[in-house]
Scaffold this motif. Sequence first.
Motif, PDB file in Angstrom:
ATOM      1  N   SER A 280       0.883  -1.209  -0.090  1.00  0.00           N
ATOM      2  CA  SER A 280       0.020   0.002  -0.095  1.00  0.00           C
ATOM      3  C   SER A 280       0.954   1.298   0.096  1.00  0.00           C
ATOM      4  O   SER A 280       0.673   2.239  -0.655  1.00  0.00           O
ATOM      5  N   ARG A 281       1.975   1.303   0.921  1.00  0.00           N
ATOM      6  CA  ARG A 281       2.895   2.478   0.811  1.00  0.00           C
ATOM      7  C   ARG A 281       3.674   2.752  -0.468  1.00  0.00           C
ATOM      8  O   ARG A 281       3.677   3.840  -1.007  1.00  0.00           O
ATOM      9  N   LYS A 282       3.999   1.791  -0.858  1.00  0.00           N
ATOM     10  CA  LYS A 282       4.735   1.465  -2.178  1.00  0.00           C
ATOM     11  C   LYS A 282       3.714   1.970  -3.449  1.00  0.00           C
ATOM     12  O   LYS A 282       4.162   3.179  -4.149  1.00  0.00           O
ATOM     13  N   MET A 283       2.553   1.554  -3.447  1.00  0.00           N
ATOM     14  CA  MET A 283       1.458   2.224  -4.590  1.00  0.00           C
ATOM     15  C   MET A 283       1.239   3.444  -4.468  1.00  0.00           C
ATOM     16  O   MET A 283       0.750   4.001  -5.241  1.00  0.00           O
ATOM     17  N   GLU A 284       1.097   3.898  -3.152  1.00  0.00           N
ATOM     18  CA  GLU A 284       0.557   5.394  -2.981  1.00  0.00           C
ATOM     19  C   GLU A 284       1.733   6.304  -3.593  1.00  0.00           C
ATOM     20  O   GLU A 284       1.346   7.350  -4.260  1.00  0.00           O
ATOM     21  N   LEU A 285       2.938   5.907  -3.389  1.00  0.00           N
ATOM     22  CA  LEU A 285       3.720   6.737  -3.902  1.00  0.00           C
ATOM     23  C   LEU A 285       3.916   6.610  -5.397  1.00  0.00           C
ATOM     24  O   LEU A 285       4.081   7.444  -6.347  1.00  0.00           O
ATOM     25  N   THR A 286       3.370   5.497  -6.020  1.00  0.00           N
ATOM     26  CA  THR A 286       3.556   5.035  -7.267  1.00  0.00           C
ATOM     27  C   THR A 286       2.272   5.628  -7.990  1.00  0.00           C
ATOM     28  O   THR A 286       2.634   6.348  -9.248  1.00  0.00           O
ATOM     29  N   ARG A 287       1.420   5.847  -7.313  1.00  0.00           N
ATOM     30  CA  ARG A 287       0.106   6.564  -7.817  1.00  0.00           C
ATOM     31  C   ARG A 287       0.379   8.150  -8.377  1.00  0.00           C
ATOM     32  O   ARG A 287       0.249   8.672  -9.032  1.00  0.00           O
ATOM     33  N   TYR A 288       1.112   8.814  -7.260  1.00  0.00           N
ATOM     34  CA  TYR A 288       1.462  10.168  -7.069  1.00  0.00           C
ATOM     35  C   TYR A 288       2.119  10.210  -8.385  1.00  0.00           C
ATOM     36  O   TYR A 288       2.251  11.524  -9.080  1.00  0.00           O
ATOM     37  N   PHE A 289       3.431   9.512  -8.455  1.00  0.00           N
ATOM     38  CA  PHE A 289       4.600   9.715  -9.470  1.00  0.00           C
ATOM     39  C   PHE A 289       3.808   9.669 -10.994  1.00  0.00           C
ATOM     40  O   PHE A 289       4.157  10.511 -11.751  1.00  0.00           O
ATOM     41  N   LEU A 290       3.161   8.707 -11.161  1.00  0.00           N
ATOM     42  CA  LEU A 290       2.429   8.528 -12.208  1.00  0.00           C
ATOM     43  C   LEU A 290       1.652   9.664 -12.670  1.00  0.00           C
ATOM     44  O   LEU A 290       1.437  10.144 -14.045  1.00  0.00           O
ATOM     45  N   GLU A 291       0.588  10.091 -11.922  1.00  0.00           N
ATOM     46  CA  GLU A 291      -0.304  11.155 -11.978  1.00  0.00           C
ATOM     47  C   GLU A 291       0.443  12.349 -12.595  1.00  0.00           C
ATOM     48  O   GLU A 291       0.326  13.056 -13.512  1.00  0.00           O
ATOM     49  N   LYS A 292       1.554  12.529 -11.834  1.00  0.00           N
ATOM     50  CA  LYS A 292       2.402  13.860 -12.228  1.00  0.00           C
ATOM     51  C   LYS A 292       3.130  13.667 -13.582  1.00  0.00           C
ATOM     52  O   LYS A 292       3.456  14.779 -14.212  1.00  0.00           O
ATOM     53  N   LEU A 293       3.628  12.549 -13.645  1.00  0.00           N
ATOM     54  CA  LEU A 293       4.318  12.217 -14.881  1.00  0.00           C
ATOM     55  C   LEU A 293       3.582  12.366 -16.293  1.00  0.00           C
ATOM     56  O   LEU A 293       4.038  12.789 -17.123  1.00  0.00           O
ATOM     57  N   SER A 294       2.282  12.093 -16.004  1.00  0.00           N
ATOM     58  CA  SER A 294       1.491  12.086 -17.217  1.00  0.00           C
ATOM     59  C   SER A 294       1.125  13.601 -17.686  1.00  0.00           C
ATOM     60  O   SER A 294       0.844  13.975 -18.612  1.00  0.00           O
ATOM     61  N   GLU A 295       1.677  14.746 -16.746  1.00  0.00           N
ATOM     62  CA  GLU A 295       1.856  16.161 -17.371  1.00  0.00           C
ATOM     63  C   GLU A 295       2.999  16.472 -18.291  1.00  0.00           C
ATOM     64  O   GLU A 295       2.839  17.460 -18.671  1.00  0.00           O
ATOM     65  N   PHE A 296       3.861  15.446 -18.593  1.00  0.00           N
ATOM     66  CA  PHE A 296       5.099  15.893 -19.105  1.00  0.00           C
ATOM     67  C   PHE A 296       4.915  15.157 -20.698  1.00  0.00           C
ATOM     68  O   PHE A 296       4.788  14.091 -20.885  1.00  0.00           O
ATOM     69  N   PRO A 297       4.597  16.127 -21.721  1.00  0.00           N
ATOM     70  CA  PRO A 297       4.716  15.770 -23.003  1.00  0.00           C
ATOM     71  C   PRO A 297       5.817  15.187 -23.535  1.00  0.00           C
ATOM     72  O   PRO A 297       5.457  14.511 -24.452  1.00  0.00           O
ATOM     73  N   ASP A 298       6.888  15.373 -23.252  1.00  0.00           N
ATOM     74  CA  ASP A 298       8.023  14.815 -23.750  1.00  0.00           C
ATOM     75  C   ASP A 298       8.526  13.418 -23.291  1.00  0.00           C
ATOM     76  O   ASP A 298       9.651  12.935 -23.415  1.00  0.00           O
ATOM     77  N   LEU A 299       7.828  12.842 -22.399  1.00  0.00           N
ATOM     78  CA  LEU A 299       7.831  11.521 -21.577  1.00  0.00           C
ATOM     79  C   LEU A 299       7.067  10.403 -22.120  1.00  0.00           C
ATOM     80  O   LEU A 299       5.770  10.760 -22.432  1.00  0.00           O
ATOM     81  N   ARG A 300       7.481   9.415 -22.249  1.00  0.00           N
ATOM     82  CA  ARG A 300       6.558   8.275 -22.260  1.00  0.00           C
ATOM     83  C   ARG A 300       6.535   7.212 -21.185  1.00  0.00           C
ATOM     84  O   ARG A 300       7.740   6.706 -20.922  1.00  0.00           O
ATOM     85  N   ILE A 301       5.498   7.083 -20.554  1.00  0.00           N
ATOM     86  CA  ILE A 301       5.417   5.891 -19.472  1.00  0.00           C
ATOM     87  C   ILE A 301       5.230   4.721 -20.024  1.00  0.00           C
ATOM     88  O   ILE A 301       4.301   4.439 -20.851  1.00  0.00           O
ATOM     89  N   VAL A 302       5.906   3.794 -19.915  1.00  0.00           N
ATOM     90  CA  VAL A 302       6.069   2.281 -20.535  1.00  0.00           C
ATOM     91  C   VAL A 302       5.077   1.289 -19.602  1.00  0.00           C
ATOM     92  O   VAL A 302       5.272   1.303 -18.625  1.00  0.00           O
TER      93      VAL A 302
END
Length: 383
Positions: A280-302
């Motif tokens: 749960s702790r790890k996925m809380e951090l992962t969720r936050y990171f993924l949400e913020k990364l989605s705002e970067f147009p020059d990145l692709r989340i694999v």
Amino acid sequence: MEEGRRIYFDHGSTSWPKAPNVARAMADLLENGAFNINRGNYEGAYEVEGLVLDTRDQLARMFHARDSRRVIFTAGITSSLNYFIKGFLKSGDHVLVSGLEHNAVMRPLRQMERRGVAYDIVRTEDDGTVEPESVEEAIRSNTKAVIMLHASNVCGTILPIREIGEICRRRHLFFAVDTAQSAGTIPVDMEGCKIDFLAFTGHKGLLGPQGIGGFLISEELDACMESYIAGGTGSQSDSLDMPKSLPDKYESGTLNLPGIIGLRASLSYIEETGIENIHSRKMELTRYFLEKLSEFPDLRIVGKQGIDGRVSVVSVDFLEKDNALAAFELEQQYGIMTRVGLHCAPTAHRTLHTYPQGTVRFAFGMENTKKEIDLCLEGIRRI
């Protein structure tokens, strides 16, 4: 970069810091009695043997195995997978693997291919998903086993091992599972998932030291498998044949006792903390990171874009910048430690369309914080 700052986001390679008491337990053994088990017939050796037996019991509980004698210690998960691939497969056999496998599976299979063993990669989707029907469709008359990782070390996607295990049991195939990225992070039920060979490593999600791992083996598979390493076991020393009893059949030579004792301490910590709480702790951090990364147009989340069906491993492809340079700048300028490249998994990168450039991989641990992720995101924005 702030002087001395280190932000460790490479838990997919190894956990750090280790669980509390790991180093202390290992040092205590080395300083106060690193006696050899199965050899020395004196009190100190028996005490160490009791600690090793306790560690086997911990692992049997964690993975829901029937008998702790079926817990075998090796130097790590690569050694474990080699035990299965080279100790079970024979010329004329066929095996199935996913499109996400690590070279700990693919390189031994390539070696065995030269000895007459064939393998096929089952259909794997762009996000790392494997549908159970794809496995069933690929089974041949000479298929003997399915070998699959539980969670990808590149994109974090979790494979449906319970459903695949059911197929294997119904089709009379042996099922081998690589838990390098799942053990200690998400529950793994050997009996419930019909797993015949469960390979684990101690230094990642299990929060123990490097150099210790192992496997758990079913009674049915054990009857068909040989140990491809032979030597002294401290038992049945009158015979030149390897013992048939477990765990001795697969544990030749001196065990990594400091590693096992360190693993015992980390397993105790995980039992006390709870795998669900860790995940749960790890996925809380992962969720936050993924949400913020989605705002970067020059990145692709694999792989998967959300947290459903994944572990806390996130790969990023920098579309306007060389990935190796991006990782270098994050470390040099912001103290952020990641892993860049092909992650010993070129098969996975081909499946995910990130070959040959690879990705920058971020993998979070329980000790990481939202503040660290914010600093990382700021670093990504600036570079």
